[in-house]
Design an enzyme around this catalytic site. Structure first.
Site, PDB file in Angstrom:
ATOM      1  N   ARG A  55      -6.426  -5.427  -8.458  1.00  0.00           N
ATOM      2  CA  ARG A  55      -6.446  -4.085  -7.871  1.00  0.00           C
ATOM      3  C   ARG A  55      -5.052  -3.528  -7.674  1.00  0.00           C
ATOM      4  O   ARG A  55      -4.840  -2.305  -7.695  1.00  0.00           O
ATOM      5  CB  ARG A  55      -7.207  -4.107  -6.540  1.00  0.00           C
ATOM      6  CG  ARG A  55      -8.710  -4.335  -6.691  1.00  0.00           C
ATOM      7  CD  ARG A  55      -9.447  -4.053  -5.395  1.00  0.00           C
ATOM      8  NE  ARG A  55      -9.089  -4.974  -4.323  1.00  0.00           N
ATOM      9  CZ  ARG A  55      -9.670  -6.148  -4.115  1.00  0.00           C
ATOM     10  NH1 ARG A  55     -10.634  -6.564  -4.939  1.00  0.00           N
ATOM     11  NH2 ARG A  55      -9.298  -6.912  -3.107  1.00  0.00           N
ATOM     12  N   TYR A  68     -11.478 -21.732   3.042  1.00  0.00           N
ATOM     13  CA  TYR A  68     -10.507 -22.390   3.896  1.00  0.00           C
ATOM     14  C   TYR A  68     -10.500 -23.882   3.579  1.00  0.00           C
ATOM     15  O   TYR A  68     -11.432 -24.422   2.991  1.00  0.00           O
ATOM     16  CB  TYR A  68     -10.850 -22.157   5.367  1.00  0.00           C
ATOM     17  CG  TYR A  68     -10.994 -20.704   5.738  1.00  0.00           C
ATOM     18  CD1 TYR A  68     -10.090 -19.749   5.272  1.00  0.00           C
ATOM     19  CD2 TYR A  68     -12.050 -20.267   6.531  1.00  0.00           C
ATOM     20  CE1 TYR A  68     -10.220 -18.411   5.601  1.00  0.00           C
ATOM     21  CE2 TYR A  68     -12.195 -18.933   6.875  1.00  0.00           C
ATOM     22  CZ  TYR A  68     -11.281 -18.003   6.403  1.00  0.00           C
ATOM     23  OH  TYR A  68     -11.420 -16.688   6.724  1.00  0.00           O
ATOM     24  N   ASN A  99      -1.641 -16.041  -4.399  1.00  0.00           N
ATOM     25  CA  ASN A  99      -2.914 -16.567  -3.902  1.00  0.00           C
ATOM     26  C   ASN A  99      -3.564 -15.561  -2.949  1.00  0.00           C
ATOM     27  O   ASN A  99      -4.067 -15.900  -1.883  1.00  0.00           O
ATOM     28  CB  ASN A  99      -2.759 -17.944  -3.240  1.00  0.00           C
ATOM     29  CG  ASN A  99      -2.005 -17.899  -1.913  1.00  0.00           C
ATOM     30  OD1 ASN A  99      -1.165 -17.033  -1.699  1.00  0.00           O
ATOM     31  ND2 ASN A  99      -2.288 -18.855  -1.027  1.00  0.00           N
ATOM     32  N   LYS A 108       0.822  -1.205   0.000  1.00  0.00           N
ATOM     33  CA  LYS A 108       0.000   0.000   0.000  1.00  0.00           C
ATOM     34  C   LYS A 108       0.865   1.267   0.000  1.00  0.00           C
ATOM     35  O   LYS A 108       0.352   2.377  -0.145  1.00  0.00           O
ATOM     36  CB  LYS A 108      -0.922   0.010   1.220  1.00  0.00           C
ATOM     37  CG  LYS A 108      -1.933  -1.131   1.220  1.00  0.00           C
ATOM     38  CD  LYS A 108      -2.806  -1.097   2.467  1.00  0.00           C
ATOM     39  CE  LYS A 108      -3.794  -2.257   2.466  1.00  0.00           C
ATOM     40  NZ  LYS A 108      -4.648  -2.252   3.699  1.00  0.00           N
ATOM     41  N   ASP A 164      -5.575 -27.765   0.362  1.00  0.00           N
ATOM     42  CA  ASP A 164      -4.445 -26.892   0.056  1.00  0.00           C
ATOM     43  C   ASP A 164      -3.337 -27.663  -0.649  1.00  0.00           C
ATOM     44  O   ASP A 164      -2.721 -27.167  -1.599  1.00  0.00           O
ATOM     45  CB  ASP A 164      -3.885 -26.291   1.355  1.00  0.00           C
ATOM     46  CG  ASP A 164      -4.736 -25.152   1.879  1.00  0.00           C
ATOM     47  OD1 ASP A 164      -5.090 -24.264   1.094  1.00  0.00           O
ATOM     48  OD2 ASP A 164      -5.044 -25.146   3.081  1.00  0.00           O
TER      49      ASP A 164
END
Length: 375
Positions: free
Chosen positions: A95, A130, A87, A66, A159
């Site tokens: 963005r 999750y 990820n 940022k 995962d």
């Protein structure tokens, strides 16, 4: 070189496997805590067990994305990269100006890989994903546990599936690029990776058929196959054919007359008579010490195993004999680590697990980015 903006398990597991094969992996982390998997627990001598497992052989560089100039620094690193893996939450990379299409339009040879819960587009694109949620959505939970209750996998299986699929896809893109000179994009969703692993129960239950029954640690469709209590513990074994059944009944159960019993012929026959057979197996094994039970099973040529805990796995005689444990450096000192795959002419990398931001200064200097040094 691989640039990774990654967190948790799926992407870090993918890039660690690339690092195992020799890739240089630069891991971009937030200065305020970094990859949140660093704080999952402190069980690995003060470090997080998941993080130690999935992040060896990487360089940690911290950027506040940022902060003005940080994204420019990341893009200049990507300009030197072969692969970019991320990820982040759905839409976050776009963005930040790091969408795969934007990057590959600038860097023609770049391979990009996005790992997400449900994949882009579609009504579930932005849902939180999750590991346990994906186990449920992919149908995995419906196949595990007992008839009375479902059970999740004891590891982050969704995962791991996604990280493995991403790793495979990136390797395929690298091979293709070696021929075409062009970069490519790999899109991996945890849901699709997990559904791929669900192929057997999906086909077993297609066209409205009954799904495999939950069988605890046993097998839903092969019998006998699973753990049985002994006089002093537990052993696990499995039969695959009538030849093994004959040996099992004669040597292990000491009921040779069952070997030729017509109603026990074939796995289908044994499944039909499961209750009767299971009662005899349980009664036999409860009277035997584990060593004797395993001795009978091995004499009969039946595949068997002990139900090991983690301590027993660390000390497994086969892994020890094959010298499969090596040591890696970590911020908490040397730790044992299972050696990854290797070839006859090359050995895998097993470099240290980085501390947060350990390589920031060196990487900025190497790539001429010292003006982006954070105060």
């Amino acid at each position: 070189m691989v640039i990774a903006i990654e967190q948790a398990i799926a992407a870090p597991y993918c890039t660690r496997q690339l690092a195992d094969l020799g890739a240089r992996v630069i891991k971009i982390e937030r200065p305020d805590g970094g990859d949140f998997a660093r704080a999952y627990d402190t069980r690995a001598r003060g470090l997080a067990s998941h993080f130690v497992w999935t992040n060896r052989s990487k360089e940690s560089v911290t950027f506040d994305l940022k902060r003005p100039g940080a994204l420019e620094a990341v893009q200049r690193l990507i300009a030197h990269a072969d692969v970019f893996v991320q990820n982040l939450a759905p839409g976050a990379a776009a963005r930040l100006g790091l969408a795969d299409g934007v990057l590959r339009s600038t860097y023609k040879q770049l391979i990009t890989c996005n790992i997400s819960g449900y994949g882009p587009n579609g009504p579930w694109e932005k849902r939180k994903a999750y590991d346990l949620l994906i186990q449920a959505e992919a149908g995995f939970l419906s196949t595990t546990g007992t008839p009375d209750a479902v059970a999740k996998a004891g590891i982050s299986i969704a995962d791991i599936a996604a990280g493995t699929m991403a790793f495979q896809g990136i390797l395929a893109c690298l091979l293709r690029r070696a021929k075409s000179g062009q970069g490519d994009h790999v899109e991996v969703s945890m849901l699709e990776a997990m559904v791929e692993w669900m192929g057997y129960p999906l086909y077993y239950a297609m066209d409205g058929a009954q799904p495999p029954a939950r069988a605890g640690a046993g097998h839903a469709t092969i019998f006998p196959y699973g753990p049985y209590e002994t006089a002093d513990g537990m052993v696990l074994f499995g039969l695959q054919n009538d030849r093994e059944w004959a040996a099992f009944t004669t040597i292990v159960l000491q009921r040779p007359e069952w070997a030729s019993e017509a109603r026990f012929k074939g796995n289908a026959g044994r499944m039909k008579e499961r209750a009767e057979i299971d009662a005899v197996i349980c009664d036999t094994f409860r009277k035997l010490p584990s060593n004797e039970a395993i001795s009978r099973l091995e004499t009969a040529g039946i595949g068997t195993a002990r139900v090991n805990d983690m301590s027993a796995v660390w000390d497994h005689p086969q892994l020890r004999s094959r010298k499969r444990w090596a040591y890696i450096e970590t911020p908490a000192g040397p730790m044992p680590s299972l050696r990854p795959i290797s070839g006859e002419s090359w050995q895998p990398r097993m470099d240290p697990v980085p501390s947060l931001g350990q390589h920031t200064e060196a990487v900025l200097k190497e790539f001429g980015l010292t003006e982006f040094r954070e105060s």
